[in-house]
Design a protein around this motif. Structure first.
Motif, PDB file in Angstrom:
ATOM      1  N   ARG A 442       0.921  -1.150   0.000  1.00  0.00           N
ATOM      2  CA  ARG A 442      -0.073  -0.057  -0.118  1.00  0.00           C
ATOM      3  C   ARG A 442       0.917   1.392  -0.128  1.00  0.00           C
ATOM      4  O   ARG A 442       0.560   2.129  -0.684  1.00  0.00           O
ATOM      5  N   GLU A 443       2.090   1.346   0.667  1.00  0.00           N
ATOM      6  CA  GLU A 443       2.869   2.226   0.806  1.00  0.00           C
ATOM      7  C   GLU A 443       3.590   2.783  -0.449  1.00  0.00           C
ATOM      8  O   GLU A 443       3.611   3.971  -1.027  1.00  0.00           O
ATOM      9  N   LYS A 444       3.686   1.548  -1.253  1.00  0.00           N
ATOM     10  CA  LYS A 444       4.235   1.750  -2.402  1.00  0.00           C
ATOM     11  C   LYS A 444       3.374   2.222  -3.452  1.00  0.00           C
ATOM     12  O   LYS A 444       3.580   3.038  -4.314  1.00  0.00           O
ATOM     13  N   ASP A 445       2.036   1.977  -3.504  1.00  0.00           N
ATOM     14  CA  ASP A 445       0.868   2.341  -4.357  1.00  0.00           C
ATOM     15  C   ASP A 445       0.643   3.839  -3.986  1.00  0.00           C
ATOM     16  O   ASP A 445       0.438   4.698  -4.982  1.00  0.00           O
ATOM     17  N   ARG A 446       0.932   4.167  -2.602  1.00  0.00           N
ATOM     18  CA  ARG A 446       0.703   5.417  -2.507  1.00  0.00           C
ATOM     19  C   ARG A 446       1.633   6.455  -3.098  1.00  0.00           C
ATOM     20  O   ARG A 446       1.474   7.619  -3.517  1.00  0.00           O
ATOM     21  N   LEU A 447       2.907   6.188  -2.863  1.00  0.00           N
ATOM     22  CA  LEU A 447       3.799   6.864  -3.852  1.00  0.00           C
ATOM     23  C   LEU A 447       3.970   6.976  -5.009  1.00  0.00           C
ATOM     24  O   LEU A 447       4.044   8.120  -5.505  1.00  0.00           O
ATOM     25  N   ASP A 448       3.441   5.916  -5.698  1.00  0.00           N
ATOM     26  CA  ASP A 448       3.280   5.865  -7.197  1.00  0.00           C
ATOM     27  C   ASP A 448       2.094   6.705  -7.572  1.00  0.00           C
ATOM     28  O   ASP A 448       2.117   7.516  -8.685  1.00  0.00           O
ATOM     29  N   SER A 449       0.893   6.912  -6.688  1.00  0.00           N
ATOM     30  CA  SER A 449      -0.109   7.801  -6.940  1.00  0.00           C
ATOM     31  C   SER A 449       0.360   9.030  -6.623  1.00  0.00           C
ATOM     32  O   SER A 449       0.131  10.125  -7.580  1.00  0.00           O
ATOM     33  N   ALA A 450       1.079   9.364  -5.667  1.00  0.00           N
ATOM     34  CA  ALA A 450       1.567  10.855  -5.347  1.00  0.00           C
ATOM     35  C   ALA A 450       2.471  11.261  -6.549  1.00  0.00           C
ATOM     36  O   ALA A 450       2.347  12.545  -7.038  1.00  0.00           O
ATOM     37  N   ARG A 451       3.399  10.360  -7.007  1.00  0.00           N
ATOM     38  CA  ARG A 451       4.074  10.858  -8.277  1.00  0.00           C
ATOM     39  C   ARG A 451       3.348  11.086  -9.342  1.00  0.00           C
ATOM     40  O   ARG A 451       3.574  12.383 -10.173  1.00  0.00           O
ATOM     41  N   THR A 452       2.375  10.188  -9.661  1.00  0.00           N
ATOM     42  CA  THR A 452       1.517  10.483 -11.033  1.00  0.00           C
ATOM     43  C   THR A 452       0.710  12.007 -10.797  1.00  0.00           C
ATOM     44  O   THR A 452       0.394  12.589 -11.835  1.00  0.00           O
ATOM     45  N   ALA A 453       0.002  12.005  -9.643  1.00  0.00           N
ATOM     46  CA  ALA A 453      -0.600  13.263  -9.246  1.00  0.00           C
ATOM     47  C   ALA A 453       0.269  14.628  -9.523  1.00  0.00           C
ATOM     48  O   ALA A 453      -0.437  15.450 -10.047  1.00  0.00           O
ATOM     49  N   LEU A 454       1.403  14.657  -8.837  1.00  0.00           N
ATOM     50  CA  LEU A 454       2.398  15.647  -8.941  1.00  0.00           C
ATOM     51  C   LEU A 454       2.832  15.970 -10.651  1.00  0.00           C
ATOM     52  O   LEU A 454       2.707  17.272 -10.924  1.00  0.00           O
ATOM     53  N   GLU A 455       2.862  14.958 -11.396  1.00  0.00           N
ATOM     54  CA  GLU A 455       3.027  15.054 -12.697  1.00  0.00           C
ATOM     55  C   GLU A 455       1.903  15.693 -13.563  1.00  0.00           C
ATOM     56  O   GLU A 455       2.162  16.652 -14.382  1.00  0.00           O
ATOM     57  N   ASP A 456       0.696  15.396 -13.173  1.00  0.00           N
ATOM     58  CA  ASP A 456      -0.529  15.814 -13.580  1.00  0.00           C
ATOM     59  C   ASP A 456      -0.831  17.258 -13.388  1.00  0.00           C
ATOM     60  O   ASP A 456      -1.273  18.126 -14.255  1.00  0.00           O
ATOM     61  N   LEU A 457      -0.527  17.751 -12.263  1.00  0.00           N
ATOM     62  CA  LEU A 457      -0.878  18.868 -11.641  1.00  0.00           C
ATOM     63  C   LEU A 457       0.140  19.770 -12.495  1.00  0.00           C
ATOM     64  O   LEU A 457      -0.087  21.120 -12.939  1.00  0.00           O
ATOM     65  N   ARG A 458       1.566  19.349 -12.770  1.00  0.00           N
ATOM     66  CA  ARG A 458       2.446  20.482 -13.122  1.00  0.00           C
ATOM     67  C   ARG A 458       2.050  20.447 -14.652  1.00  0.00           C
ATOM     68  O   ARG A 458       2.264  21.595 -15.351  1.00  0.00           O
ATOM     69  N   ALA A 459       1.559  19.562 -15.293  1.00  0.00           N
ATOM     70  CA  ALA A 459       1.217  19.407 -16.727  1.00  0.00           C
ATOM     71  C   ALA A 459       0.030  20.284 -16.826  1.00  0.00           C
ATOM     72  O   ALA A 459      -0.092  21.202 -17.839  1.00  0.00           O
ATOM     73  N   GLN A 460      -0.801  20.297 -16.042  1.00  0.00           N
ATOM     74  CA  GLN A 460      -2.229  21.297 -16.063  1.00  0.00           C
ATOM     75  C   GLN A 460      -1.783  22.983 -15.991  1.00  0.00           C
ATOM     76  O   GLN A 460      -2.394  23.572 -16.405  1.00  0.00           O
ATOM     77  N   CYS A 461      -0.897  22.902 -14.958  1.00  0.00           N
ATOM     78  CA  CYS A 461      -0.314  24.372 -14.910  1.00  0.00           C
ATOM     79  C   CYS A 461       0.360  24.888 -16.263  1.00  0.00           C
ATOM     80  O   CYS A 461       0.147  26.149 -16.600  1.00  0.00           O
ATOM     81  N   GLU A 462       1.111  24.057 -16.763  1.00  0.00           N
ATOM     82  CA  GLU A 462       2.128  24.396 -17.848  1.00  0.00           C
ATOM     83  C   GLU A 462       0.755  24.694 -19.108  1.00  0.00           C
ATOM     84  O   GLU A 462       0.889  25.756 -19.802  1.00  0.00           O
ATOM     85  N   THR A 463      -0.133  23.952 -19.207  1.00  0.00           N
ATOM     86  CA  THR A 463      -1.104  24.009 -20.162  1.00  0.00           C
ATOM     87  C   THR A 463      -1.788  25.146 -19.930  1.00  0.00           C
ATOM     88  O   THR A 463      -2.349  25.961 -20.889  1.00  0.00           O
ATOM     89  N   LEU A 464      -2.304  25.486 -18.773  1.00  0.00           N
ATOM     90  CA  LEU A 464      -3.041  26.869 -18.406  1.00  0.00           C
ATOM     91  C   LEU A 464      -2.396  28.118 -18.760  1.00  0.00           C
ATOM     92  O   LEU A 464      -2.805  29.011 -19.332  1.00  0.00           O
TER      93      LEU A 464
END
Length: 794
Positions: A442-464
């Protein structure tokens, strides 16, 4: 009546269908053993004709045993006309709740038909009573008379021939239906009494209902009618004048009310003209003010710094800028979630420690299992050794035991408990290890989700950011704060623009409405002036109409001298209520005079009709008095026994004369005569000696009785008024067994001689000589299933 064809089924002893054709019968015998059903054939004929059977009161009992229905059909002839009648009964059987059988009787529809010249059958009557009445009228005999005159039991005619006088009178009265004279006497006396009561009632009616039906009363009524008619005419004329006066008073009142209303209309219309002119002036001033307001609002509207395209573009840019600010604010938390590895490290350390513990406990479990197995082995060896001694064969190896080793029992209980304790500990640790390993995942899944969310957030900011830079006007800094300021300025300008635009639209709308009202006011002002002039003119005309009607009313009041109305007219008050009251009074007088005249006219007609009716009643009294005397005299004459004695003597003489003719064929030794109410015989073998019929022997009595029966059947239409049709058939029931051979031979010879006559004679007998001499016969045979009929010798 002559029977032609008989069919029966389910009738007493005849269960099966039977058929007898009488067409070619003249003299015949119905023969068979006693109780076989010979007389039942005659019963069937009676049932077909009358729905009744001699010697049986209940027709339901006629149904054959174990049968639920019976049917009888008879075709017969009267006065050269052929008829056919069908009758029957059905039994309905139903089992009740208690198990008992309930039987109900349901007669079949009766059919009665007449044969037409073309051979077809025409139904005559559909109702049972109508059929019974029709058959009785056609045959000319009712059931009792048919039984006495067609079915001739010898005993009754022997009683007629040789019985005492009272019995003879009774037999003749029954046969000739002489009781009709007793009924005629009773009817005549009853009619005389009824007429007496009617005459008394009519006398009483003359006294009570027609006491004033006189010429004097009629003249008095006619004298009173002219004066009443004259008063009625005068009163009706005054009522007509009152109707005219009421109408004139109404016209005066209506005209004055209309004049007042029209004057009020003219005043109101004049005021409306003033109001319309005032409204026109005020509206013009208000219109000029509104025009100035519209011009000022349009000028201010032109100075507003509002750019609709820029406002719309800034609206979209502001939404994206706000979204970019929100996403940017979430970046630190997302980066911190990716950088946090403490949870993973702790989970991995806990999982490694539990793996080591599980390995240790698994080793301890193996050792405990080994100890338990050794204890089992020792325990089994001790069990095998028990009971052995040196010299026995070993059950394990099969060798002879030389020396027994010492017994050593295994300690099973403590070792089993130790194994269970270690196994329970291993199960608990295994679950904990598995849970720790899942926590690591579960801890490993959490870290993977956090990395994916951070990448998505940065991509949305750049697109906006790229979208904002692309869509922002050239002269506008794409920073969110700059965009917010520019959008707020356009929002304020938009609100001012819309408010000024609404003011202009409202003022222009009000300006258009004012223009319409000013135009309508100008148009209505001309109409109001025309209406005011017309109302004034109509008010003057109503005044003239009221004055004219009032003058006519005054003349009418003066002519008829209606004192109640004159003062009201002078006081310029409404005279209509007084005139209506006077009219109601006069109308009441008209109604009273009309009723009086109608009563006088009705009295005149009633008295005229009463005079005529009284005359008719007096004529009826005279006629009924004559009838009463006639019926009373008829009752008195019929009450005298001499009439019936005379009639009986005449009937007996006629029968004796006809019987003597029959005896010339049947038995020439005797002739018959009547003397002093008794039948006498003239014995030709004894020098025409005259002696009483009571002195005859049994056989001689039978022969003379038969002659008497034949005489009755021949002369019955003359002696009995109801027997309109001739009796073309006779049935003689028994009596031949009393004859000696010689007399029987004579009687049979005489009966054979009847074949030449238009008469059918049926003889019911069990005497064997009759079938031997008379070939035409109906033979009745019996069997366990029932009786059967057979026609022989026809």
């Amino acid at each position: 009546m002559r029977p032609l064809d008989l069919k029966l089924e389910g009738f007493t002893c005849y269960s099966d269908p039977q058929h007898v054709d009488f067409t070619n019968f003249d003299v015949f015998v119905i023969c068979g053993p006693t109780g076989a059903g010979k007389s039942t054939i005659i019963d069937a004929i009676c049932y077909a004709l009358y729905g009744r059977v001699p010697r049986h009161d209940n027709t339901t009992s006629l149904i054959s045993h174990n049968r639920d229905s019976m049917k009888v059909a008879l075709e017969f002839e009267v006065n050269d006309k052929r008829y056919r009648v069908h009758r029957g009964i059905n039994l309905n059987r139903r089992t009740a709740r208690d198990g008992s059988e309930r039987v109900t009787r349901a007669p079949s529809p009766v059919q009665f038909e007449e044969q037409l010249p073309d051979g077809n059958w025409d139904p005559l009557e559909g109702r049972v009573k109508g059929i019974d009445d029709a058959i009785r009228d056609i045959v000319g005999l009712d059931f009792e008379s048919f039984e006495r005159c067609v079915l001739l039991p010898q005993g009754e005619f022997q009683e007629l021939l040789a019985g005492d006088k009272d019995e003879r009178r009774k037999v003749l009265k029954n046969v000739l239906d002489m009781w009709v004279y007793d009924r005629m006497m009773q009817a005549a006396n009853s009619r005389a009494n009824i007429l007496r009561a009617e005459i008394d009632g009519q006398h009483q009616r003359l006294l009570e209902d027609y006491a004033d039906a006189t010429e004097e009363a009629l003249a008095a009524v006619r004298r009173e009618q002219p004066s009443i008619a004259k008063s009625l005419t005068a009163t009706r004329e005054e009522v007509a004048a009152l109707n005219e006066g009421v109408e004139l008073a109404g016209k005066v009142t209506d005209a004055r009310a209309r004049q007042s209303r029209l004057q009020e209309d003219a005043q109101r219309q004049t005021q409306q003209i003033v109001d319309a002119e005032k409204l026109g002036a005020e509206g013009t001033a208000r219109r000029d003010a509104l025009a100035r307001e519209v011009a000022a609002s349009r000028k201010a509207l032109a100075e507003v710094p509002y750019d609709r395209a820029l406002h719309n573009a800034l609206h979209g840019l502001k939404a994206r800028a706000d979204h970019l600010v929100a996403l940017t604010a979430r970046l630190p938390a997302a980066e911190a979630a990716v950088a946090n590895l403490e949870g993973l490290k702790e989970a991995e350390a806990a999982a490694a420690a539990l793996v080591k513990s599980v390995a240790t406990v698994e080793k301890a479990k193996a050792e405990a299992q080994q100890a338990l197995d050794e204890a089992h082995r020792l325990d089994a060896a001790a069990h095998v050794r028990s009971g052995l001694k040196p010299g026995d064969i070993c059950t394990v190896c099969g060798n002879k035991i030389v020396k027994l080793p010492p017994a050593e029992a295994g300690d099973l209980g403590p070792r089993q408990a130790a194994l269970k304790e270690v196994a329970d500990r291993l199960t608990q640790l295994s679950r904990q290890r598995d849970e720790a390993q899942r926590a690591v995942g579960r801890e490993k899944d959490r870290l993977d989700s956090a990395r994916t969310a951070l990448e998505d957030l940065r991509a949305q900011c750049e697109t906006l950011v790229a979208t904002i830079v692309e869509e922002a006007p050239a002269n506008l800094d794409p920073e969110p704060k700059v965009i917010d300021g520019a959008f707020a300025a356009q929002e304020q300008a938009c609100a001012l623009f819309e408010r000024l635009t609404a003011n202009v639209q409202k003022s222009e709308s009000e300006l258009r409405q004012l223009d319409e009202k000013i135009a309508a006011s100008a148009a209505s002002l001309a109409g109001l002036k025309a209406q005011a002039a017309a109302s004034t003119q109509e008010a003057e005309a109503a005044g003239v109409e009221a004055s004219t009607a009032l003058d006519t009313l005054k003349a009418l009041v003066q002519r008829w001298m209606w004192g109640e109305a004159a003062p009201l007219i002078e006081q310029k008050k409404n005279p209509r209520p007084a005139l209506e009251g006077l009219r109601r009074t006069k109308e009441g007088e008209v109604d009273g005079l009309t009723r009086t005249l109608a009563r006088l006219e009705a009295d005149e007609k009633r008295i005229e009709a009463g005079i005529e009716q009284a005359a008719r009643i007096r004529a009826e009294i005279e006629d009924k008095t004559s009838q009463r005397h006639l019926h009373a005299e008829l009752g008195r004459l019929l009450r005298n026994d001499a009439f019936q004695e005379w009639f009986l003597d005449e009937a007996m003489s006629l029968l004796a004369e006809t019987a003597s003719v029959r005896l010339e064929t049947l038995y020439r030794r005797f002739a018959m005569r009547v003397e002093k109410g008794e039948f006498q015989v003239v014995d030709h073998w004894q020098a025409d000696q005259i002696r009483s019929a009571r002195t005859l022997s049994g056989g001689e009595t039978f022969v003379c009785s038969l002659a008497l029966a034949l005489a009755l059947s021949e002369r019955l239409p003359e002696l009995r008024s109801a027997a309109a049709a001739p009796l073309e058939s006779l049935f003689l029931d028994e009596g031949f067994g009393t004859l000696d051979p010689e007399t029987l031979d004579v009687v049979i010879t005489a009966l054979e001689g009847l074949r030449s006559e238009e008469r059918m004679v049926g003889i019911i007998s069990h005497v064997s000589e009759l079938p031997q001499r008379i070939e035409s016969r109906i033979e009745v045979t019996t069997s366990p299933e029932g009786s059967n009929l057979k026609v022989v010798g026809v």
